[in-house]
Design a protein around this motif. Structure first.
Motif, PDB file in Angstrom:
ATOM      1  N   THR A  76       4.385  10.296  -7.340  1.00  0.00           N
ATOM      2  CA  THR A  76       5.457  10.572  -8.307  1.00  0.00           C
ATOM      3  C   THR A  76       4.928  10.758  -9.727  1.00  0.00           C
ATOM      4  OG1 THR A  76       5.928   8.227  -8.774  1.00  0.00           O
ATOM      5  CG2 THR A  76       7.114   9.253  -6.943  1.00  0.00           C
ATOM      6  N   VAL A  77       3.756  10.195 -10.035  1.00  0.00           N
ATOM      7  CA  VAL A  77       3.204  10.346 -11.395  1.00  0.00           C
ATOM      8  C   VAL A  77       2.128  11.427 -11.454  1.00  0.00           C
ATOM      9  CG1 VAL A  77       3.773   7.975 -12.040  1.00  0.00           C
ATOM     10  CG2 VAL A  77       1.506   8.483 -11.072  1.00  0.00           C
ATOM     11  N   GLY A  78       2.071  12.258 -10.419  1.00  0.00           N
ATOM     12  CA  GLY A  78       1.182  13.406 -10.466  1.00  0.00           C
ATOM     13  C   GLY A  78      -0.115  13.285  -9.702  1.00  0.00           C
TER      14      GLY A  78
ATOM     15  N   VAL B  86      -5.058   4.468  -6.112  1.00  0.00           N
ATOM     16  CA  VAL B  86      -4.821   5.661  -5.307  1.00  0.00           C
ATOM     17  C   VAL B  86      -5.162   6.878  -6.145  1.00  0.00           C
ATOM     18  CG1 VAL B  86      -3.156   6.884  -3.846  1.00  0.00           C
ATOM     19  CG2 VAL B  86      -2.845   4.437  -4.296  1.00  0.00           C
ATOM     20  N   ASP B  87      -6.094   7.685  -5.687  1.00  0.00           N
ATOM     21  CA  ASP B  87      -6.473   8.908  -6.404  1.00  0.00           C
ATOM     22  C   ASP B  87      -6.797   8.627  -7.875  1.00  0.00           C
ATOM     23  OD1 ASP B  87      -6.964  11.666  -6.550  1.00  0.00           O
ATOM     24  OD2 ASP B  87      -4.936  12.073  -7.278  1.00  0.00           O
ATOM     25  N   GLY B  88      -7.479   7.514  -8.121  1.00  0.00           N
ATOM     26  CA  GLY B  88      -7.874   7.153  -9.468  1.00  0.00           C
ATOM     27  C   GLY B  88      -6.778   6.535 -10.307  1.00  0.00           C
ATOM     28  N   ILE B  89      -5.612   6.311  -9.732  1.00  0.00           N
ATOM     29  CA  ILE B  89      -4.476   5.725 -10.444  1.00  0.00           C
ATOM     30  C   ILE B  89      -4.350   4.257 -10.043  1.00  0.00           C
ATOM     31  CG2 ILE B  89      -1.968   5.804 -10.801  1.00  0.00           C
ATOM     32  CD1 ILE B  89      -2.159   8.816 -10.068  1.00  0.00           C
TER      33      ILE B  89
ATOM     34  N   GLU C 124       0.827  -1.198   0.000  1.00  0.00           N
ATOM     35  CA  GLU C 124       0.000   0.000   0.000  1.00  0.00           C
ATOM     36  C   GLU C 124       0.864   1.252   0.000  1.00  0.00           C
ATOM     37  OE1 GLU C 124      -3.318   2.338   2.516  1.00  0.00           O
ATOM     38  OE2 GLU C 124      -1.168   2.242   2.860  1.00  0.00           O
ATOM     39  N   LEU C 125       1.926   1.258   0.788  1.00  0.00           N
ATOM     40  CA  LEU C 125       2.815   2.417   0.847  1.00  0.00           C
ATOM     41  C   LEU C 125       3.537   2.621  -0.478  1.00  0.00           C
ATOM     42  CD1 LEU C 125       3.934   4.673   2.599  1.00  0.00           C
ATOM     43  CD2 LEU C 125       5.629   3.054   3.497  1.00  0.00           C
ATOM     44  N   ALA C 126       3.966   1.543  -1.112  1.00  0.00           N
ATOM     45  CA  ALA C 126       4.618   1.646  -2.422  1.00  0.00           C
ATOM     46  C   ALA C 126       3.676   2.260  -3.455  1.00  0.00           C
ATOM     47  CB  ALA C 126       5.091   0.267  -2.881  1.00  0.00           C
ATOM     48  N   ALA C 127       2.416   1.844  -3.416  1.00  0.00           N
ATOM     49  CA  ALA C 127       1.436   2.379  -4.363  1.00  0.00           C
ATOM     50  C   ALA C 127       1.181   3.859  -4.121  1.00  0.00           C
ATOM     51  CB  ALA C 127       0.133   1.595  -4.255  1.00  0.00           C
ATOM     52  N   ARG C 128       1.085   4.264  -2.884  1.00  0.00           N
ATOM     53  CA  ARG C 128       0.841   5.670  -2.554  1.00  0.00           C
ATOM     54  C   ARG C 128       2.012   6.539  -3.003  1.00  0.00           C
ATOM     55  NH1 ARG C 128      -0.273   5.325   3.656  1.00  0.00           N
ATOM     56  NH2 ARG C 128      -0.591   7.596   3.489  1.00  0.00           N
ATOM     57  N   ARG C 129       3.219   6.073  -2.748  1.00  0.00           N
ATOM     58  CA  ARG C 129       4.396   6.828  -3.189  1.00  0.00           C
ATOM     59  C   ARG C 129       4.437   6.938  -4.710  1.00  0.00           C
ATOM     60  NH1 ARG C 129       8.956   3.961   0.747  1.00  0.00           N
ATOM     61  NH2 ARG C 129       8.519   5.160   2.647  1.00  0.00           N
ATOM     62  N   PHE C 130       4.134   5.829  -5.389  1.00  0.00           N
ATOM     63  CA  PHE C 130       4.150   5.834  -6.846  1.00  0.00           C
ATOM     64  C   PHE C 130       3.119   6.811  -7.396  1.00  0.00           C
ATOM     65  CE2 PHE C 130       2.616   4.302 -10.954  1.00  0.00           C
ATOM     66  CZ  PHE C 130       3.806   4.185 -11.670  1.00  0.00           C
ATOM     67  N   ALA C 131       1.934   6.804  -6.837  1.00  0.00           N
ATOM     68  CA  ALA C 131       0.876   7.684  -7.324  1.00  0.00           C
ATOM     69  C   ALA C 131       1.295   9.144  -7.240  1.00  0.00           C
ATOM     70  CB  ALA C 131      -0.407   7.450  -6.534  1.00  0.00           C
TER      71      ALA C 131
END
Length: 297
Positions: free
Chosen positions: A226-228, A252-255, A217-224
């Motif tokens: 970084t891509v805006g 995350v946030d639609g990503i 979950e943390l990896a996904a949040r960080r990735f989201a």
């Protein structure tokens, strides 16, 4: 004389991640005791028999019946504080404090006024681990020096867990867990949590999840981010799993994000006392292996 080796430094050298280690500190009790009187975990010198017995009882019900203090001249410390209610008792007698501690231990509330500020608990427990004195106290002093006292209540406390990830912190009342915060990161940390956001670089993960889910979950949040995208609520679903690898789909946030976490082995000394006197334990940890935007189809 050889320089001392600290378990925090060893954990960094060995590459052991702090992600996935967020212990559940939603329910915490803090008794005001001067830092110099703290002893291992539940004990302190100079307590009356009434408070000593109440502390022992509270600790028997929860490892997070802790002690708190502030640096001299930086404001009063309430006699007792409890989370997640943000309740504070001060200006009362020991009988009232002891009764409140026992009531909390049995699942109740301590009562008292509500602390409206964000509270940051910083482990500075040198009795438990030298890293918490070496790293924790320096970060604690930086937080006290730079935080707006009208917005933040900064407290040093004893053992929060995760000594080898010092500085170990917990932000209340949402029980967000952080590790490895250094004084130079304090301004950005305070700015971020002051907005009600998670300081993603040093987050240990979301409490209430198991280690692989925390990591993914943390990896996904960080990735989201970084891509805006924006950090926020995350929908996490397990797609495949084996003994040593799990693949998750997160949103995350639609990503939509694909995250793979894998089991890895690390050498570990749980605290500084064990360094040099005991062989390292070999521990299994879940770590981020890959993260990418999900492609439907």
């Amino acid at each position: 004389m050889a320089a001392r080796t600290f378990c925090t430094d060893l954990a960094l050298e060995r590459g052991e991640p702090h992600e996935g280690t967020a212990l559940d500190l939603r329910r915490v009790l803090l008794l005001a005791v001067p830092h110099g009187q703290w002893r291992l975990r539940r004990t302190a010198v100079g307590l009356s028999s009434l408070l000593e017995e109440a502390q022992a009882y509270a600790y028997s019900k929860s490892a997070y019946a802790l002690f708190m203090d502030k640096v001299e001249g930086r404001g009063d410390v309430p006699q007792l504080m409890a989370f997640p209610e943000n309740q504070v008792l001060d200006g009362v007698d020991e009988e009232t404090i002891a009764a409140a501690m026992r009531r909390w231990a049995d699942g109740g509330e301590i009562g008292g006024r509500v602390e409206e500020r964000t509270t940051i608990l910083v482990c500075t427990d040198s009795r438990r681990d030298a890293c918490c004195a070496r790293y924790g106290y320096a970060t604690y002093k930086a937080l006290v020096a730079q935080a707006d006292p009208d917005k933040f209540n900064i407290l040093q406390c004893n053992h929060l867990g995760g000594c080898r990830f010092a500085t170990s912190l917990c932000v209340q009342p949402n029980a967000s867990r952080y590790g490895r915060l250094r004084p130079e990161q304090v301004p950005e940390f305070l700015e971020t949590i002051g907005r009600g956001e998670t300081y993603l670089p040093l987050s240990m993960g979301r409490i209430g999840l198991e280690e692989p889910q925390q990591v993914a979950e943390l990896a996904a949040r960080r990735f989201a981010v970084t891509v805006g995208g924006h950090d926020g609520a995350t929908a996490l679903s397990l797609r495949t799993a084996s003994a040593d690898e799990m693949v998750f789909l997160a949103e995350v946030d639609g990503i939509a994000v694909d995250v793979t976490v894998a089991r890895r082995s690390f050498e570990r000394h749980g605290n500084c006392e064990a360094v040099g006197s005991e062989p390292a334990n070999i521990v299994s940890r879940w770590v981020e292996q890959s993260v990418s935007r999900h492609v439907a189809g």
